[in-house]
Design a protein around this motif. Sequence first.
Motif, PDB file in Angstrom:
ATOM      1  N   LEU A  48       0.856  -1.332  -0.332  1.00  0.00           N
ATOM      2  CA  LEU A  48       0.051  -0.506  -0.030  1.00  0.00           C
ATOM      3  C   LEU A  48       0.333   1.216  -0.288  1.00  0.00           C
ATOM      4  O   LEU A  48       0.595   2.169  -0.669  1.00  0.00           O
ATOM      5  CB  LEU A  48      -0.827   0.323   1.283  1.00  0.00           C
ATOM      6  CG  LEU A  48      -1.659  -0.725   0.878  1.00  0.00           C
ATOM      7  CD1 LEU A  48      -2.849  -1.160   2.802  1.00  0.00           C
ATOM      8  CD2 LEU A  48      -2.980  -1.168   0.164  1.00  0.00           C
ATOM      9  N   LEU A  49       2.011   0.887   0.362  1.00  0.00           N
ATOM     10  CA  LEU A  49       2.480   2.291   0.842  1.00  0.00           C
ATOM     11  C   LEU A  49       2.924   3.044  -0.391  1.00  0.00           C
ATOM     12  O   LEU A  49       3.696   3.746  -1.401  1.00  0.00           O
ATOM     13  CB  LEU A  49       3.839   1.950   2.100  1.00  0.00           C
ATOM     14  CG  LEU A  49       5.177   2.642   1.853  1.00  0.00           C
ATOM     15  CD1 LEU A  49       4.262   4.601   2.385  1.00  0.00           C
ATOM     16  CD2 LEU A  49       6.047   2.622   3.423  1.00  0.00           C
ATOM     17  N   SER A  52       1.052   3.940  -2.690  1.00  0.00           N
ATOM     18  CA  SER A  52       0.532   5.558  -2.395  1.00  0.00           C
ATOM     19  C   SER A  52       1.877   6.383  -2.560  1.00  0.00           C
ATOM     20  O   SER A  52       1.565   7.328  -3.732  1.00  0.00           O
ATOM     21  CB  SER A  52       0.049   5.466  -0.610  1.00  0.00           C
ATOM     22  OG  SER A  52       0.379   6.564  -0.763  1.00  0.00           O
ATOM     23  N   SER A  56       1.371   9.224  -5.682  1.00  0.00           N
ATOM     24  CA  SER A  56       1.485  10.335  -5.437  1.00  0.00           C
ATOM     25  C   SER A  56       2.511  11.034  -6.996  1.00  0.00           C
ATOM     26  O   SER A  56       2.476  11.630  -7.135  1.00  0.00           O
ATOM     27  CB  SER A  56       2.506  10.665  -4.090  1.00  0.00           C
ATOM     28  OG  SER A  56       1.210   9.860  -3.304  1.00  0.00           O
TER      29      SER A  56
END
Length: 437
Positions: A48-49, A52, A56
Amino acid sequence: MRYTDSDSISAPLLDDRANVEGNAVKTESTVISNNSAMLKRKKYLIILLCLSIFGSFLGIIHLVSTAPEFNQYRILRAYQNQIEEEATRANSQRPRTILFWNSFFNNKRWGLDEDTVGPDYFRDNLRCHEYRCDLTNNRDFLPDIELFDAVLFHAAEPYPFLQSVPSKRAAQQHYVFALMEPPGETKHVLSDEGNFYNLTMSYRLDSDIVWPYQVIEDIETGEAVAPAVHTKWRTVPGDWNDTSVWQLWAGKTRMAAWFVSHCETLSKREKLAAALQEHIDVDIYGKCGNLSCPYTSNECDELLDTRYKFYFSFENSLCNDYVTEKLYNAMKRNVIPVVFGGADYSRFVPPNSVIDAEDYQNAEELAAYLRYLATHPEEYMRYFWWRQYYRLSYRSPYCDLCEKLHSVPFMQKSQTYTNIEKWWMGDQCRFEAKIKF
């Protein structure tokens, strides 16, 4: 059974030891399970990181790529492309405009019904496949002469004395060299008109737009078979019986007729007719003969049906592809045309439908063949076989021109006739016939 004290003590101890060992196993299993779950959660969190961070990153790239301060040139190009696409789309839908610059033998409408005709006329009257065009002789139809997509110049007569040609011209504007007369009838000094015309529209089969007097259509398919450089005709049947001609045969007591008013010509057709008159009867109507019939009525044509076996369709010039209404008018009647011209007639009419004078060595030989047909009606009838398979029709050259003006590949093509005099007059006509007379 009796139990000893040792037995009674050792059993509970064994049970307790088993319980302890079982609990230890359970605890270890639970720890392993918990550790596995934690590892999975960590993996999910890491994924998920990463997503993300990647999202971004993409967002930052998008913001940078669309930021005017970084992409003003790309934004300008995208806007210009959008405008061009919209203009192209709008331009593809608008009617093309065609202007008659001068008259066609004192006919300012070039034979059309009105001074200005639009898409409805192209569709309903001319039956064009592409009909989105306006055709006019009104130079004020558009605000500026440069806005016309094509301008037609009738080169068989002089251009207007005042403002003989347009005073200005757009880069993509097509100037069309248009005429139906042979080179000897051109009323221009074409050496002065090089690099002026983009398109040619004439009877010649190598014109950009072929302008025939008539076309031959296949009845079954509706396809236009001729005129064409390469034609594929049906096979002529061994014998043929045309009932309509048979019914008229008894009244056809005269040999040949010729309707003519232009008496001295480059082809010397008048001398060929005179040579034939030494061998067969030839009735000449009009200014060049001693017979007459009302030109404005059907009486002349009816004479061909009822009295004559042959009609002389003689052209005034011996030029490539020059075939006029003289032939097609005769083909509409119940009479065999005898043709004399510079064309390869196999490109224009079915085989065994006309008699070509140039296929014979001299006038005497041609006259002998005409006498043979006149006394062998079965052979005479075979010249009408084509009517079962073909028909005469008319197709307007304006349809072809309109279609070309809507063709993107054609409009992107650039051409100019640097020497229109050479194209029109060079090696196109001859002054001596093959048949001797």
